[in-house]
Design a protein around this motif. Structure first.
Motif, short mmCIF file in Angstrom:
data_model
loop_
_atom_site.label_atom_id
_atom_site.label_comp_id
_atom_site.label_asym_id
_atom_site.label_seq_id
_atom_site.Cartn_x
_atom_site.Cartn_y
_atom_site.Cartn_z
N PRO A 1 0.64 -9.29 -0.52
CA PRO A 1 0.66 -10.51 -0.29
C PRO A 1 0.90 -10.87 1.37
CG PRO A 1 1.79 -10.21 -2.29
CD PRO A 1 1.64 -8.89 -1.73
N ALA A 2 0.15 -11.85 2.07
CA ALA A 2 0.48 -11.91 3.32
C ALA A 2 0.17 -13.55 3.70
CB ALA A 2 -0.55 -11.17 3.98
N ARG A 3 1.20 -14.37 3.45
CA ARG A 3 0.72 -15.93 3.46
C ARG A 3 1.80 -16.61 4.71
NH1 ARG A 3 -0.15 -14.67 -1.85
NH2 ARG A 3 2.17 -14.65 -2.58
N ALA A 4 2.25 -15.71 5.50
CA ALA A 4 2.88 -16.22 6.67
C ALA A 4 3.01 -15.14 7.73
CB ALA A 4 4.33 -16.93 6.16
N GLY A 5 4.16 -15.27 8.53
CA GLY A 5 4.25 -14.49 9.76
C GLY A 5 4.35 -13.10 9.57
N THR A 6 3.95 -12.27 10.43
CA THR A 6 3.77 -10.90 10.60
C THR A 6 4.55 -10.20 11.52
OG1 THR A 6 1.75 -11.12 9.51
CG2 THR A 6 2.08 -8.85 10.21
N ALA A 7 5.13 -9.27 11.41
CA ALA A 7 5.93 -8.40 12.55
C ALA A 7 5.72 -6.85 12.43
CB ALA A 7 7.38 -8.81 12.83
N PHE A 8 5.80 -6.25 13.65
CA PHE A 8 5.82 -4.83 13.64
C PHE A 8 7.12 -4.17 14.39
CE2 PHE A 8 4.15 -0.69 15.69
CZ PHE A 8 3.98 -0.02 14.53
N ASP A 9 7.86 -3.17 13.94
CA ASP A 9 9.02 -2.70 14.31
C ASP A 9 8.72 -1.30 15.26
OD1 ASP A 9 8.71 -0.77 12.72
OD2 ASP A 9 10.65 -1.14 11.61
N GLY A 10 7.43 -0.98 15.26
CA GLY A 10 7.11 0.37 16.06
C GLY A 10 6.68 1.35 14.66
N THR A 11 7.31 1.21 13.60
CA THR A 11 6.97 2.12 12.58
C THR A 11 6.36 1.34 11.33
OG1 THR A 11 8.80 3.65 13.27
CG2 THR A 11 7.84 3.73 10.94
N LEU B 1 5.58 -2.52 9.26
CA LEU B 1 5.08 -3.88 9.36
C LEU B 1 6.00 -4.46 8.58
CD1 LEU B 1 1.15 -3.30 8.84
CD2 LEU B 1 2.20 -4.59 10.93
N TYR B 2 6.34 -6.03 8.98
CA TYR B 2 7.01 -6.85 7.92
C TYR B 2 5.96 -7.92 7.87
CZ TYR B 2 10.90 -4.08 9.08
OH TYR B 2 11.96 -2.93 9.35
N GLN B 3 6.19 -8.39 6.53
CA GLN B 3 5.23 -9.83 6.18
C GLN B 3 5.76 -10.63 5.30
OE1 GLN B 3 2.03 -10.43 7.07
NE2 GLN B 3 2.64 -12.20 6.14
N ILE B 4 5.80 -11.68 5.66
CA ILE B 4 6.35 -13.08 4.93
C ILE B 4 5.65 -13.03 3.64
CG2 ILE B 4 6.97 -15.43 4.84
CD1 ILE B 4 7.77 -15.27 7.72
N ALA B 5 5.78 -13.32 2.38
CA ALA B 5 5.28 -13.62 1.11
C ALA B 5 5.91 -14.61 0.35
CB ALA B 5 4.77 -12.30 0.54
N GLN C 1 9.01 -16.58 -0.62
CA GLN C 1 10.24 -16.30 -0.36
C GLN C 1 11.03 -15.09 -0.16
OE1 GLN C 1 12.20 -19.53 -0.41
NE2 GLN C 1 9.76 -20.06 -0.57
N LEU C 2 10.22 -13.93 0.06
CA LEU C 2 10.60 -12.51 0.54
C LEU C 2 9.73 -12.14 1.79
CD1 LEU C 2 9.95 -10.68 -2.94
CD2 LEU C 2 12.01 -11.76 -1.82
N ILE C 3 10.38 -11.26 2.53
CA ILE C 3 9.92 -10.46 3.60
C ILE C 3 9.75 -9.06 3.01
CG2 ILE C 3 10.33 -9.73 5.90
CD1 ILE C 3 12.10 -11.96 6.48
N GLN C 4 8.39 -8.65 3.24
CA GLN C 4 7.98 -7.21 2.60
C GLN C 4 8.07 -6.23 3.59
OE1 GLN C 4 4.61 -7.96 -0.41
NE2 GLN C 4 4.30 -9.18 1.62
N LYS C 5 8.77 -5.21 3.51
CA LYS C 5 8.33 -4.14 4.64
C LYS C 5 7.52 -2.93 4.16
CE LYS C 5 11.63 -0.57 6.75
NZ LYS C 5 13.11 -0.01 6.80
N VAL C 6 6.53 -3.01 4.92
CA VAL C 6 5.33 -2.27 4.45
C VAL C 6 5.01 -1.03 5.29
CG1 VAL C 6 2.79 -2.49 3.76
CG2 VAL C 6 4.27 -4.65 3.83
N ASP C 7 4.86 0.14 4.71
CA ASP C 7 4.34 1.35 5.21
C ASP C 7 2.84 1.19 5.78
OD1 ASP C 7 3.25 3.69 6.09
OD2 ASP C 7 4.82 4.74 4.61
N PRO C 8 2.48 1.01 7.06
CA PRO C 8 0.99 0.74 7.33
C PRO C 8 0.21 1.80 7.07
CG PRO C 8 2.49 1.21 9.36
CD PRO C 8 3.57 0.93 8.18
N ARG C 9 0.77 3.21 6.69
CA ARG C 9 -0.19 4.28 6.44
C ARG C 9 -0.55 4.33 5.01
NH1 ARG C 9 4.43 8.30 8.46
NH2 ARG C 9 5.50 6.50 7.39
N SER C 10 0.31 3.87 4.21
CA SER C 10 0.05 3.74 2.84
C SER C 10 -0.34 2.55 2.02
CB SER C 10 1.05 4.47 2.05
OG SER C 10 2.32 3.63 2.03
N GLY C 11 0.26 1.53 2.75
CA GLY C 11 0.22 0.21 2.40
C GLY C 11 1.36 -0.24 1.09
N VAL C 12 2.13 0.73 0.99
CA VAL C 12 3.47 0.85 -0.08
C VAL C 12 4.60 -0.39 0.65
CG1 VAL C 12 5.13 1.77 -1.14
CG2 VAL C 12 2.82 2.78 -1.12
#
Length: 209
Positions: free
Chosen positions: A56-66, A68-72, A74-85
């Protein structure tokens, strides 16, 4: 306050399966856009989609070098960009979370109508401090030691460089009439990538010479 015009140097999209672009980030090579049901990575040179993560990706996105963080919602998800988990989640700092960026070991989360940017501890969602802004916040980006946010007021959109202590607007780059910003990130080399909300587009923007 310095004020100048911003120039759209390139547009990406619209894409047939993208109704809105909600958030934008940059991982040093690719541009990531939040499109509602997925995070998509684009090659900024060709515009081609090179990755798609089904989160789910319905607002802001960020990257910390490792990660991705994605607002969905009322939550901010921490996402592994290699696996999508999604490896962790934290709460958003209140309602109306819009843009998001990474800097100084923290997430910087915009609240649109409240005109605020919150510095958030990525481990637990604790608000470290809150910055009151002068304009609506539609995207957030740190470029070196400069804090920028996207804004839209009275049908007018701009990129605003603000004092990270007071929220005062130090520099404003005005976008062409009719342009909307939803999500903001820099490539660190003078180009900002701006989400185009319901236009379904991504725009590359630079300060007009």
């Amino acid at each position: 306050m310095q004020r100048a015009a911003a120039m759209i140097v390139r547009e990406y999209g619209p894409w047939p399966d993208v109704a809105q672009v909600h958030g934008v980030s940059h991982d040093g090579a690719r541009v990531w856009i939040a499109t509602g049901d997925a995070l998509r990575a684009l090659d900024p040179a060709s515009g081609a989609e090179v990755r798609r993560l089904r989160v789910p990706a319905r607002a802001g996105t960020a990257f910390d070098g490792t990660y991705l963080y994605q607002i969905a919602d009322q939550l901010i998800q921490k996402v592994d960009p290699r696996s999508g988990v999604v490896v962790a989640t934290i709460p958003t700092p209140g309602d109306g979370a819009s843009g998001m960026a990474w800097a100084e070991g923290c997430l910087w989360v915009g609240q649109y109508r409240n005109r605020r940017i919150h510095q958030v501890d990525p481990a637990d969602g604790r608000i470290v401090r809150t910055l009151e802004c002068q304009r609506f916040v539609t995207g957030v980006s740190w470029v070196d030691d400069q804090l920028w946010h996207g804004s839209r007021e009275e049908e007018h959109s701009a990129l605003c460089r603000i004092d990270p202590g007071s929220g005062e607007v130090l520099e404003q780059l005005d976008l062409p009439a009719g342009t909307t910003i939803s999500g903001l990130e820099s490539d660190g080399d003078g180009t900002f990538f701006c989400g185009g909300a319901a236009s379904g587009r991504l725009r590359a923007v630079r300060r007009r010479a």
